[in-house]
Design a protein around this motif. Structure first.
Motif, PDB file in Angstrom:
ATOM      1  N   PRO A 177      82.368  88.245 -44.077  1.00  0.00           N
ATOM      2  CA  PRO A 177      82.692  88.823 -45.395  1.00  0.00           C
ATOM      3  C   PRO A 177      84.040  89.532 -45.415  1.00  0.00           C
ATOM      4  CG  PRO A 177      80.937  90.072 -44.329  1.00  0.00           C
ATOM      5  CD  PRO A 177      81.135  88.821 -43.532  1.00  0.00           C
TER       6      PRO A 177
ATOM      7  N   TRP B 142      85.974  82.239 -48.304  1.00  0.00           N
ATOM      8  CA  TRP B 142      84.871  81.866 -47.434  1.00  0.00           C
ATOM      9  C   TRP B 142      85.147  80.592 -46.644  1.00  0.00           C
ATOM     10  CZ3 TRP B 142      80.811  84.451 -45.714  1.00  0.00           C
ATOM     11  CH2 TRP B 142      80.418  85.607 -46.395  1.00  0.00           C
TER      12      TRP B 142
ATOM     13  N   THR C 171      73.532  83.730 -40.502  1.00  0.00           N
ATOM     14  CA  THR C 171      73.804  84.925 -41.301  1.00  0.00           C
ATOM     15  C   THR C 171      74.270  84.621 -42.724  1.00  0.00           C
ATOM     16  OG1 THR C 171      76.016  85.008 -40.302  1.00  0.00           O
ATOM     17  CG2 THR C 171      74.319  86.427 -39.346  1.00  0.00           C
ATOM     18  N   TRP C 172      75.185  83.653 -42.905  1.00  0.00           N
ATOM     19  CA  TRP C 172      75.874  83.551 -44.193  1.00  0.00           C
ATOM     20  C   TRP C 172      75.738  82.205 -44.893  1.00  0.00           C
ATOM     21  CZ3 TRP C 172      76.755  87.825 -46.456  1.00  0.00           C
ATOM     22  CH2 TRP C 172      77.071  88.978 -45.718  1.00  0.00           C
TER      23      TRP C 172
ATOM     24  N   GLU D 270      78.403  93.090 -49.897  1.00  0.00           N
ATOM     25  CA  GLU D 270      78.342  92.030 -48.881  1.00  0.00           C
ATOM     26  C   GLU D 270      78.698  92.580 -47.506  1.00  0.00           C
ATOM     27  OE1 GLU D 270      81.031  89.034 -50.195  1.00  0.00           O
ATOM     28  OE2 GLU D 270      79.595  88.063 -51.531  1.00  0.00           O
TER      29      GLU D 270
ATOM     30  N   HIS E 251      74.009  82.472 -48.351  1.00  0.00           N
ATOM     31  CA  HIS E 251      74.913  83.136 -49.296  1.00  0.00           C
ATOM     32  C   HIS E 251      76.056  82.208 -49.709  1.00  0.00           C
ATOM     33  CE1 HIS E 251      76.797  86.567 -51.259  1.00  0.00           C
ATOM     34  NE2 HIS E 251      77.923  86.285 -50.638  1.00  0.00           N
ATOM     35  N   TYR E 252      76.564  81.429 -48.756  1.00  0.00           N
ATOM     36  CA  TYR E 252      77.653  80.501 -49.037  1.00  0.00           C
ATOM     37  C   TYR E 252      77.228  79.453 -50.060  1.00  0.00           C
ATOM     38  CZ  TYR E 252      81.084  76.775 -48.183  1.00  0.00           C
ATOM     39  OH  TYR E 252      82.037  75.803 -48.324  1.00  0.00           O
TER      40      TYR E 252
ATOM     41  N   GLY F 250      76.427  92.790 -44.273  1.00  0.00           N
ATOM     42  CA  GLY F 250      76.884  92.183 -43.024  1.00  0.00           C
ATOM     43  C   GLY F 250      76.628  93.091 -41.829  1.00  0.00           C
TER      44      GLY F 250
ATOM     45  N   TYR G  23      72.897  92.956 -41.125  1.00  0.00           N
ATOM     46  CA  TYR G  23      72.598  91.743 -40.365  1.00  0.00           C
ATOM     47  C   TYR G  23      73.006  91.919 -38.898  1.00  0.00           C
ATOM     48  CZ  TYR G  23      72.132  89.236 -44.861  1.00  0.00           C
ATOM     49  OH  TYR G  23      71.741  88.822 -46.115  1.00  0.00           O
TER      50      TYR G  23
ATOM     51  N   HIS H 244      67.869  87.081 -44.381  1.00  0.00           N
ATOM     52  CA  HIS H 244      69.076  86.412 -44.844  1.00  0.00           C
ATOM     53  C   HIS H 244      68.843  85.666 -46.157  1.00  0.00           C
ATOM     54  CE1 HIS H 244      71.014  87.511 -41.118  1.00  0.00           C
ATOM     55  NE2 HIS H 244      69.949  87.076 -40.485  1.00  0.00           N
TER      56      HIS H 244
END
Length: 429
Positions: free
Chosen positions: A389, A397, A257-258, A45, A261-262, A49, A52, A31
């Motif tokens: 995503p 988001w 997971t995100w 993305e 990225h966020y 996803g 992941y 991640h």
């Protein structure tokens, strides 16, 4: 036994703590590495996803089989076999995509397969670990070791954020999948050397400690045969715990997971800065997880397991929902990180209560019962990894991630119906 000597059960659990740390160190790295994998391997993305999610599919689908295997073959052998499989899958994650498989379709296919196998390998870890806690710790002292296990996993995930960021910036993202392999081999070798399946089998186990472990078990679920685990599928409390655990893990998987990225895409931090900021929720969660376990065990002794497990679980879920919403809508990036860190810590406050509750219910069938509960929990990851995503493309988001607030509140509501004081009563078959 010398009163100043560390009990054998805690020494054994110290090894499990290290394995829990390693588990999240090796599963969280993708991640972070994903930020460089996506442009190099030409992955979107949404495609990332699904990659992941492939880990989570393997992880969720093999929770119950993993718990059954632990019950059938014993924790010592089960964890060694799946540990070595997980180490192999980690190495292949760095080796295969873009080198042996170069087309976009080939890259996606091989990553989906390898991460699915990685999920299978990691699936038995916590159901089997919960069975170790049930066997090795006295009745009613189960929340703390399970919470300490959560401390181990959160510290592993926290360490992964900056370490993987540093490794991939200087040596590339592939190196992040190789660097922890020697550590993994060493720790699973230590597990095989020190662990035993039952307390009575350990050469260092003293008579007083064994007596404390075996006391007060007559009112718990009794062992009536291996195949009785099948009846857990219809057990009301186990199913309610699985549904509520879905809610808790929905919020957990937003971070798993995100979150990295966020921070990069939405809050504008650099990869190196994000590597350290993204570790804050996990570090905060590590301390609060142990606090939650201590609170749960203390409440169970004082007011009984029904409310003793329910109160910390509901406090954690409600707190997570409120803090998630506040963090996402904060106007300051650093305040957002602080509030979201407390949100994640709230999920960890509830962890020990879930695992202790399931142990009170299932007794000697803790491994398959926790496998079933964790199947419900990790079904949330299957949903979250590709859903976020997808929603982000349509509503952004912030709105996508804020769905976790409603889900967390629904999980707290389910706890009003959980009766931990009703042990599973299997019928002999």
């Amino acid at each position: 036994m010398n009163r100043h000597q560390i009990p054998v059960r805690w020494r054994l659990f110290g090894v499990l703590f290290l394995l829990s740390f390693l588990s999240y160190l090796m599963r969280q790295n993708i991640h972070v590495a994903g930020e460089l994998m996506m442009p190099e391997l030409q992955l979107s993305e949404l495609e990332m996803g699904w990659i992941y999610a492939s880990f989570i599919w393997g992880y969720a689908l093999f929770q119950l089989p993993g718990g059954i295997a632990g019950n059938r073959f014993g924790p010592r052998r089960t964890l060694l076999v799946v540990g070595l499989l997980g180490i192999l899958a980690s190495g292949l994650t760095g080796l295969l995509p873009g080198l042996l498989f170069q087309s976009t379709t080939g890259v996606i296919a091989v990553l989906l397969l390898v991460r699915f196998v990685m999920g299978i390998a990691h699936a038995p870890m916590y159901p089997v670990q919960a069975a170790v806690v049930e066997r090795w710790f006295p009745v009613g002292q189960w929340a703390l070791p399970n919470a300490v296990s959560s401390t181990g996993l959160t510290l592993g995930a926290a360490a992964a954020q900056p370490l993987v960021a540093l490794v991939m910036v200087y040596w590339g993202w592939r190196a992040s999948f190789y660097v922890f392999i020697p550590l993994g081999l060493g720790l699973f070798g230590l597990w095989w050397w020190y662990a035993r399946d039952n307390p009575v089998e350990h050469p260092a186990m003293g008579e007083d400690e064994l007596k404390a472990i075996q006391a007060n078990r007559n009112d718990l679920t009794q062992e009536v045969g291996f195949s009785a685990w099948k009846q857990l599928i219809r057990n009301r409390e186990t199913l309610l715990l699985a549904m509520s655990y879905f809610s808790l893990n929905y919020v957990f998987y937003l971070f798993f997971t995100w979150f990295f990225h966020y921070l990069v895409k939405e809050l504008g931090f650099s990869i190196l800065e994000t590597g350290f900021l993204a570790a804050l929720p996990w570090v905060t969660g590590a301390f609060v997880a142990t606090l939650g376990g201590l609170t749960c065990d203390a409440l169970c002794r004082r007011i009984g397991p029904r409310l003793g497990c329910r109160i910390p679980a509901m406090v954690g879920l409600i707190g997570a929902g409120c803090l998630l919403y506040a963090g996402l809508y904060s106007t300051s990036p650093y305040m957002a990180v602080a509030l979201l860190s407390l949100c994640f810590a709230s999920t960890q406050f509830a962890e020990g209560a879930f695992w202790s509750a399931q142990t009170f219910v299932a007794g000697p069938y803790t491994a398959p019962a926790c496998g079933l509960m964790n199947t419900g929990g990790n079904a949330a990851g299957i949903v979250v990894a590709p859903l976020m995503p997808f929603l982000a493309q349509h509503v952004g988001w912030v709105v996508a991630l804020s769905t976790g607030t409603a889900v967390a509140f629904s999980g707290a509501l389910l706890w009003l119906f959980v009766r931990v004081d009703r042990p599973f009563e299997p019928q002999a078959v």
